[in-house]
Design a protein around this motif. Structure first.
Motif, PDB file in Angstrom:
ATOM      1  N   PHE A   7      15.128  38.135  27.445  1.00  0.00           N
ATOM      2  CA  PHE A   7      13.984  38.168  28.351  1.00  0.00           C
ATOM      3  C   PHE A   7      13.158  39.434  28.145  1.00  0.00           C
ATOM      4  CE2 PHE A   7      12.202  39.633  32.385  1.00  0.00           C
ATOM      5  CZ  PHE A   7      11.475  38.534  32.820  1.00  0.00           C
ATOM      6  N   GLU A   8      13.824  40.589  28.146  1.00  0.00           N
ATOM      7  CA  GLU A   8      13.093  41.857  28.033  1.00  0.00           C
ATOM      8  C   GLU A   8      12.360  41.960  26.703  1.00  0.00           C
ATOM      9  OE1 GLU A   8      14.761  45.478  29.475  1.00  0.00           O
ATOM     10  OE2 GLU A   8      16.349  44.434  30.542  1.00  0.00           O
ATOM     11  N   ARG A   9      13.020  41.545  25.610  1.00  0.00           N
ATOM     12  CA  ARG A   9      12.359  41.590  24.302  1.00  0.00           C
ATOM     13  C   ARG A   9      11.179  40.636  24.264  1.00  0.00           C
ATOM     14  NH1 ARG A   9      15.573  39.665  19.011  1.00  0.00           N
ATOM     15  NH2 ARG A   9      15.263  37.664  20.071  1.00  0.00           N
ATOM     16  N   ALA A  10      11.351  39.430  24.814  1.00  0.00           N
ATOM     17  CA  ALA A  10      10.291  38.426  24.743  1.00  0.00           C
ATOM     18  C   ALA A  10       9.059  38.834  25.537  1.00  0.00           C
ATOM     19  CB  ALA A  10      10.819  37.074  25.237  1.00  0.00           C
ATOM     20  N   ILE A  11       9.244  39.385  26.756  1.00  0.00           N
ATOM     21  CA  ILE A  11       8.057  39.732  27.538  1.00  0.00           C
ATOM     22  C   ILE A  11       7.337  40.933  26.925  1.00  0.00           C
ATOM     23  CG2 ILE A  11       8.946  38.753  29.670  1.00  0.00           C
ATOM     24  CD1 ILE A  11       9.515  41.601  30.654  1.00  0.00           C
TER      25      ILE A  11
END
Length: 229
Positions: A7-11
């Motif tokens: 999630f953190e990498r994608a956003i």
């Protein structure tokens, strides 16, 4: 990779632009060299493609969609596995489009088919991975500068509600909770620790001011539910 890290990498990847130097520095540590190169290429692609991903709580399945073409990959195990499933469907879609009369295709579809033509399985998976997005309707993510008391600046992805940043964000820093307040610096949003800078109310006048939002990353409202091993 667990759900929170994905999630953190994608956003961060979906919100960052080619001129966001600190965000790109962080992405270098999160992506492989091949993935980073694919991400940079995606930011200047002739036909922008977004790959929305999510979790279907009712059926307990991860999903990933291919742009606006009605193609979905799913998996009971992870986002990455859903992307693998999507890749197989995208390959079949591209093969079918190549077999059709090119004169019956839109320019966008023809361009996408050319981009996908010749990609290996790994290259196609990377193509999809760097285009992942958690944006949902009025909720999107953008890049903001976080300015510490000593002037050190880092960049993070923040939630935007109809394009408006939260007035405050609380984040874990060095093992404790730290609250930042937003302000406008030129044409972009910046956050500084409470008490060390102007608040968004003093620098950005709006008829319906943005309310306080606890935007811990990943935030429970935006991430999939905790899963048992």
């Amino acid at each position: 990779m667990d759900d929170n890290a994905f999630f953190e990498r994608a956003i961060l990847a979906s919100a960052a632009g080619l001129d966001d130097e600190d965000a790109i520095r962080q992405l270098r540590s999160l992506f492989s060299a091949e993935e980073l190169a694919a991400w940079e290429e995606s930011r200047t692609a002739a036909v922008p493609v977004v790959v929305p991903v999510g979790h279907d709580d009712e059926h307990d399945r991860y999903w990933a969609d291919w742009g606006e073409y009605g193609i979905r990959g799913t998996s009971p195990t992870s986002y990455e596995a859903a992307l693998d499933d999507l890749a197989a469907h995208v390959q079949a879609w591209a093969s079918q489009r190549r077999a059709e009369d090119a004169h019956g295709q839109t320019d966008a579809v023809a361009t996408l088919v050319r981009e996908l033509d010749g990609l290996s399985d790994d290259e196609l998976r990377t193509y999809l991975l760097v285009r992942v997005s958690f944006d949902r309707g009025h909720l999107t993510f953008g890049i903001a500068d976080f300015v510490e008391e000593d002037g050190t600046t880092t960049q993070r992805a923040i939630p935007l509600d109809d394009g408006h940043p939260p007035a405050e964000i609380e984040l874990p820093v060095d093992g404790r909770r730290k609250t930042y307040q937003s302000s406008i610096r030129g044409d972009r949003v910046a956050f500084s620790p409470i008490g060390s800078g102007p608040s968004v109310g003093n620098t950005f006048r709006q008829e319906d001011p943005t309310g306080d939002v606890d935007a811990e990353f990943p935030q429970e409202d935006y991430r999939p539910p905790e899963r048992n091993a």
